[in-house]
Design a protein around this motif. Sequence first.
Motif, short mmCIF file in Angstrom:
data_model
loop_
_atom_site.label_atom_id
_atom_site.label_comp_id
_atom_site.label_asym_id
_atom_site.label_seq_id
_atom_site.Cartn_x
_atom_site.Cartn_y
_atom_site.Cartn_z
N ILE A 135 0.86 -1.19 0.00
CA ILE A 135 0.00 0.00 0.00
C ILE A 135 0.89 1.24 0.00
O ILE A 135 1.84 1.32 0.78
CB ILE A 135 -0.90 0.04 1.26
CG1 ILE A 135 -1.76 -1.22 1.32
CG2 ILE A 135 -1.74 1.31 1.29
CD1 ILE A 135 -2.43 -1.43 2.68
N SER A 136 0.59 2.19 -0.85
CA SER A 136 1.31 3.48 -0.87
C SER A 136 0.36 4.56 -0.36
O SER A 136 -0.80 4.61 -0.78
CB SER A 136 1.76 3.83 -2.28
OG SER A 136 2.71 2.89 -2.73
N ILE A 137 0.88 5.41 0.52
CA ILE A 137 0.10 6.50 1.10
C ILE A 137 0.66 7.82 0.59
O ILE A 137 1.86 8.07 0.69
CB ILE A 137 0.16 6.49 2.64
CG1 ILE A 137 -0.22 5.12 3.22
CG2 ILE A 137 -0.69 7.61 3.22
CD1 ILE A 137 -1.66 4.75 3.06
N PHE A 138 -0.23 8.65 0.07
CA PHE A 138 0.14 9.95 -0.49
C PHE A 138 -0.74 11.05 0.10
O PHE A 138 -1.82 10.78 0.61
CB PHE A 138 -0.05 9.96 -2.01
CG PHE A 138 0.88 9.06 -2.76
CD1 PHE A 138 2.06 9.57 -3.28
CD2 PHE A 138 0.59 7.73 -2.95
CE1 PHE A 138 2.93 8.76 -3.98
CE2 PHE A 138 1.45 6.90 -3.65
CZ PHE A 138 2.62 7.42 -4.17
N MET A 139 -0.24 12.27 -0.01
CA MET A 139 -1.04 13.44 0.34
C MET A 139 -0.79 14.50 -0.72
O MET A 139 0.35 14.74 -1.11
CB MET A 139 -0.65 13.96 1.72
CG MET A 139 -1.59 15.02 2.27
SD MET A 139 -1.09 15.66 3.90
CE MET A 139 -1.31 14.22 4.94
N HIS A 140 -1.86 15.12 -1.19
CA HIS A 140 -1.75 16.19 -2.17
C HIS A 140 -1.30 17.49 -1.50
O HIS A 140 -1.48 17.67 -0.30
CB HIS A 140 -3.12 16.48 -2.82
CG HIS A 140 -3.53 15.48 -3.84
ND1 HIS A 140 -2.95 15.40 -5.08
CD2 HIS A 140 -4.48 14.53 -3.80
CE1 HIS A 140 -3.53 14.43 -5.76
NE2 HIS A 140 -4.46 13.89 -5.01
N PHE A 141 -0.76 18.38 -2.31
CA PHE A 141 -0.52 19.73 -1.83
C PHE A 141 -1.86 20.39 -1.57
O PHE A 141 -2.82 20.18 -2.30
CB PHE A 141 0.28 20.54 -2.86
CG PHE A 141 1.69 20.06 -3.00
CD1 PHE A 141 2.66 20.43 -2.08
CD2 PHE A 141 2.05 19.23 -4.05
CE1 PHE A 141 3.95 19.98 -2.20
CE2 PHE A 141 3.35 18.77 -4.18
CZ PHE A 141 4.31 19.15 -3.25
N ILE A 142 -1.94 21.21 -0.55
CA ILE A 142 -3.21 21.80 -0.11
C ILE A 142 -3.90 22.60 -1.21
O ILE A 142 -5.12 22.63 -1.27
CB ILE A 142 -3.01 22.63 1.18
CG1 ILE A 142 -4.33 22.69 1.95
CG2 ILE A 142 -2.56 24.03 0.91
CD1 ILE A 142 -4.34 21.87 3.17
N ASP A 143 -3.14 23.24 -2.10
CA ASP A 143 -3.74 24.02 -3.18
C ASP A 143 -4.55 23.15 -4.13
O ASP A 143 -5.47 23.62 -4.79
CB ASP A 143 -2.66 24.76 -3.99
CG ASP A 143 -1.99 25.85 -3.19
OD1 ASP A 143 -2.54 26.25 -2.15
OD2 ASP A 143 -0.92 26.31 -3.62
N ASP A 144 -4.20 21.86 -4.20
CA ASP A 144 -4.89 20.93 -5.08
C ASP A 144 -5.92 20.08 -4.34
O ASP A 144 -6.48 19.17 -4.91
CB ASP A 144 -3.88 19.98 -5.73
CG ASP A 144 -2.87 20.72 -6.60
OD1 ASP A 144 -3.22 21.79 -7.12
OD2 ASP A 144 -1.74 20.23 -6.73
N GLU A 145 -6.15 20.38 -3.08
CA GLU A 145 -6.95 19.51 -2.24
C GLU A 145 -8.16 20.20 -1.65
O GLU A 145 -8.39 21.36 -1.90
CB GLU A 145 -6.07 19.01 -1.09
CG GLU A 145 -5.88 17.54 -0.91
CD GLU A 145 -6.63 16.56 -1.77
OE1 GLU A 145 -7.85 16.69 -1.99
OE2 GLU A 145 -6.01 15.60 -2.20
N HIS A 146 -8.90 19.49 -0.89
CA HIS A 146 -10.14 19.98 -0.27
C HIS A 146 -10.26 19.37 1.12
O HIS A 146 -9.61 18.38 1.44
CB HIS A 146 -11.33 19.57 -1.14
CG HIS A 146 -11.36 18.10 -1.42
ND1 HIS A 146 -11.92 17.19 -0.56
CD2 HIS A 146 -10.86 17.38 -2.45
CE1 HIS A 146 -11.77 15.97 -1.05
NE2 HIS A 146 -11.12 16.05 -2.21
N ASP A 147 -11.11 19.97 1.96
CA ASP A 147 -11.38 19.42 3.29
C ASP A 147 -12.35 18.27 3.16
O ASP A 147 -13.11 18.21 2.19
CB ASP A 147 -11.97 20.51 4.19
CG ASP A 147 -10.88 21.43 4.74
OD1 ASP A 147 -9.74 20.96 4.88
OD2 ASP A 147 -11.18 22.59 5.00
#
Length: 84
Positions: A10-22
């Motif tokens: 399993i790979s875990i990622f997080m987007h940059f906040i500018d490209d993301e949403h709550d």
Amino acid sequence: MPNISRFYGISIFMHFIDDEHDPPHVHAFFGGYECCVSINESRHLEGKFPRSKLKLVQSWVTIHKEELQEIWDSQDFKKIEPLS
């Protein structure tokens, strides 16, 4: 999308906040599956994922909740220990 951790295929990622949403969340990938899991509640938000692997992701998010929230807030991406 920075890779934060990898365990049991399993790979875990997080987007940059500018490209993301709550709400704050992580993206998990396994084979051809992808899902989003909330940081605060370790809740499955969207996507398809094998149940056994989703439970591993949710456990990992619960264990690392504070670190993940810090990364979400600061955008200072760092590796987090895998589930073992």
